[in-house]
Design a protein around this motif. Structure first.
Motif, PDB file in Angstrom:
ATOM      1  N   GLY A  94      10.894   4.503  -7.304  1.00 47.60           N
ATOM      2  CA  GLY A  94       9.690   5.026  -6.338  1.00 47.60           C
ATOM      3  C   GLY A  94      10.078   5.165  -4.927  1.00 47.60           C
ATOM      4  O   GLY A  94       9.684   5.888  -4.345  1.00 47.60           O
ATOM      5  N   HIS A  95      10.992   4.395  -4.461  1.00 44.53           N
ATOM      6  CA  HIS A  95      11.448   4.426  -2.914  1.00 44.53           C
ATOM      7  C   HIS A  95      12.672   5.595  -2.937  1.00 44.53           C
ATOM      8  O   HIS A  95      12.563   6.358  -1.975  1.00 44.53           O
ATOM      9  N   THR A  96      13.203   5.957  -4.166  1.00 43.29           N
ATOM     10  CA  THR A  96      14.316   7.095  -3.873  1.00 43.29           C
ATOM     11  C   THR A  96      13.566   8.407  -4.128  1.00 43.29           C
ATOM     12  O   THR A  96      13.815   9.196  -3.308  1.00 43.29           O
ATOM     13  N   ILE A  97      12.228   8.373  -4.794  1.00 47.04           N
ATOM     14  CA  ILE A  97      11.553   9.487  -4.840  1.00 47.04           C
ATOM     15  C   ILE A  97      10.940   9.857  -3.444  1.00 47.04           C
ATOM     16  O   ILE A  97      10.735  10.964  -3.020  1.00 47.04           O
ATOM     17  N   LYS A  98      10.476   8.790  -2.743  1.00 47.70           N
ATOM     18  CA  LYS A  98       9.635   8.914  -1.559  1.00 47.70           C
ATOM     19  C   LYS A  98      10.893   9.389  -0.437  1.00 47.70           C
ATOM     20  O   LYS A  98      10.617  10.392   0.229  1.00 47.70           O
ATOM     21  N   LEU A  99      12.052   8.985  -0.543  1.00 48.69           N
ATOM     22  CA  LEU A  99      13.022   9.384   0.405  1.00 48.69           C
ATOM     23  C   LEU A  99      13.294  10.739   0.276  1.00 48.69           C
ATOM     24  O   LEU A  99      13.434  11.631   1.197  1.00 48.69           O
ATOM     25  N   LYS A 146      13.607  -3.059  -2.237  1.00 51.85           N
ATOM     26  CA  LYS A 146      13.065  -1.591  -2.705  1.00 51.85           C
ATOM     27  C   LYS A 146      14.152  -0.483  -2.824  1.00 51.85           C
ATOM     28  O   LYS A 146      14.147   0.560  -3.348  1.00 51.85           O
ATOM     29  N   SER A 183       4.668  15.119  -6.414  1.00 49.60           N
ATOM     30  CA  SER A 183       5.558  15.269  -5.060  1.00 49.60           C
ATOM     31  C   SER A 183       5.686  16.871  -4.916  1.00 49.60           C
ATOM     32  O   SER A 183       5.518  17.583  -3.669  1.00 49.60           O
ATOM     33  N   GLN A 228       4.999  11.824 -11.812  1.00 49.81           N
ATOM     34  CA  GLN A 228       4.897  11.639 -10.271  1.00 49.81           C
ATOM     35  C   GLN A 228       5.866  12.518  -9.340  1.00 49.81           C
ATOM     36  O   GLN A 228       5.286  12.987  -8.458  1.00 49.81           O
ATOM     37  N   GLU A 279      11.541  13.055  -1.168  1.00 51.06           N
ATOM     38  CA  GLU A 279      10.137  13.884  -0.882  1.00 51.06           C
ATOM     39  C   GLU A 279      10.125  14.152   0.685  1.00 51.06           C
ATOM     40  O   GLU A 279       9.903  15.003   1.082  1.00 51.06           O
ATOM     41  N   ASN A 280      10.434  12.873   1.308  1.00 50.36           N
ATOM     42  CA  ASN A 280      10.418  12.898   2.799  1.00 50.36           C
ATOM     43  C   ASN A 280      11.293  14.070   3.366  1.00 50.36           C
ATOM     44  O   ASN A 280      11.138  14.726   4.197  1.00 50.36           O
ATOM     45  N   ARG A 285       2.310  18.660  -3.390  1.00 49.11           N
ATOM     46  CA  ARG A 285       2.208  18.078  -1.844  1.00 49.11           C
ATOM     47  C   ARG A 285       3.159  19.081  -1.072  1.00 49.11           C
ATOM     48  O   ARG A 285       2.927  19.447   0.021  1.00 49.11           O
TER      49      ARG A 285
END
Length: 420
Positions: free
Chosen positions: A164-169, A159, A310, A306, A171-172, A313
């Motif tokens: 997708g994983h980079t966007i999640k990182l 991943k 983000s 996507q 965003e977090n 949210r």
């Protein structure tokens, strides 16, 4: 002080050598501490372990761990390169700070160092009967840890660096920065009063981004001089020679300060921005990913959509803040700190996407739905910004599209038309 320590720890976490170094030290200590078992009476109850069998096991670990460590570094570099090329170079710091990958590399290198040190000690008769048994237990524990770490790391490396994983990182990281800022909108200081005279402007002799502000140190100096310090550049602000870093005004008797270097040194300056206490940087990084996805060479509107989700949210955090009564704790009553401006955050988050995706009806429709969702938040500044950007996004789309049905559909879904 706690925030300053966390800032320093986060910078160390971004160093690829830090965790492997700590684990290497622990590994060396583990190999040598096994000798302490010889000073106890457990040699009477433990079985005798042949040094040859221990040597073969340690040789196997040392031979394999070096190869796996090199493979791990190569895989991580590939993931870093992929994240920078398909997402944005600004995400590099988050990818390199990935806990699972750093822990895996630390375990692999640490196991290699452990096996070498233990082998040298074993060949030189460093251990007795109890030491041999303890070393075997330690070696089996290391071997089990290596296997479990490798299995977990293989799942993560599949991943790491993916979109997708980079966007999640990112965003977090933005989520944590915004959440922390909403808890302390003025960083523990007092709010800036626009009607109050700010005082003497103090400039920095160098230019760069404000990365960290030592509020405790500023408060200490302000109390000593009996002055009020009004910060003009919060974390993430770019300070040049023409922009004041802060203002200083006396509270009682006029104070003559010849040297402001001690106050200026309370601001950590640098050439890059960090996600820790800079909410705007997280939003900017997400939008950069969306803009790259909307470029003609990539043409990936799904990623932009996507990212819009983000942003919705992240801005929804203000809804939680507005519905929860939180007492603003003032720890630094001699420091006035400006709050982050909602309109600036909207510019960072939505303007580039509205510009680059103006010709894509799916993206523009999703933007209008996002503005409508954000308009429901009980925050006047967010309502005003959402309405303003809804109108601007619609006008950009009208200029870039010629198909009348698309324009009519967009107009019926736009927030600003519903408010007319």
């Amino acid at each position: 002080m706690r925030k300053n320590i966390l800032f320093a720890i986060n910078r160390l976490r971004e160093k690829l050598w830090f965790r492997p170094f700590i684990f290497c030290v622990v590994s060396i200590l583990g190999a040598l501490i096994a000798k302490l078992a010889d000073a106890t009476s457990i040699h009477e109850i433990v079985p005798e372990i042949k040094s040859e069998s221990l040597g073969d096991l340690l040789n196997t670990i040392s031979a394999s761990m070096l190869v796996i460590a090199i493979f791990a570094v190569g895989s991580m570099i590939s993931a870093f390169s992929a994240a920078s090329s398909i997402a944005t170079p600004r995400s590099f710091k988050l990818i390199i700070a990935d806990d699972v990958s750093q822990n895996a590399l630390s375990v692999f290198i640490g196991a290699f160092i452990y096996s070498i040190v233990a082998m040298v000690a074993l060949k030189n008769g460093y251990y007795g009967t109890a030491g041999h048994f303890t070393l075997l237990v330690f070696t089996l524990l290391f071997f089990t840890l290596v296997i479990l770490t490798f299995l977990r790391w293989v799942e993560r490396i599949s991943k790491l660096g993916r979109m997708g994983h980079t966007i999640k990182l990112v965003e977090n990281a933005a989520f944590n920065a915004i959440k922390n800022r909403l808890k302390l909108p003025n960083l523990g200081g007092i709010a800036v009063n626009p009607s109050t005279v700010k005082g003497l402007a103090v400039f920095c002799e160098t230019s760069g981004y404000v990365q960290q502000i030592n509020m405790s140190r500023l408060q200490e100096i302000a109390e000593k001089l009996d002055v009020l310090i009004t910060i003009n550049a919060i974390q993430g602000s770019f300070v040049a020679l023409d922009k004041p870093l802060f203002y200083i005004s006396p509270q009682s008797n006029p104070v003559v300060v010849d040297d402001f270097s001690e106050l200026i040194n309370a601001f950590t300056m640098g050439h890059i921005r960090y996600f820790d206490e800079d909410p705007r940087f997280g939003l900017i990084t997400l939008t950069e990913i969306a803009s790259r996805a909307l470029s003609p060479g990539i043409n990936d509107p799904g990623t932009a959509i996507q990212i819009i989700g983000s942003h919705v949210r992240l801005f929804s955090l203000w809804n939680n803040a507005s519905t929860t009564t939180v007492e603003k704790k003032i720890t630094f009553d001699r420091i006035a700190v400006p709050e982050i401006v909602i309109s600036d955050l909207f510019e960072d988050a939505f303007r580039p996407i509205a510009r680059d995706g103006a010709a894509n009806i799916e993206v523009t429709l999703r933007l209008q739905k996002a503005y409508t969702s954000l308009y429901a938040i009980d925050n006047f500044a967010i309502k005003k910004a959402a309405l303003h950007h809804s109108y601007q996004s619609f006008e950009r789309a009208v200029i870039s599209n010629d198909f009348e049905d698309d324009i009519n559909q967009l107009k019926s879904a736009s927030l600003f038309t519903k408010q007319l």
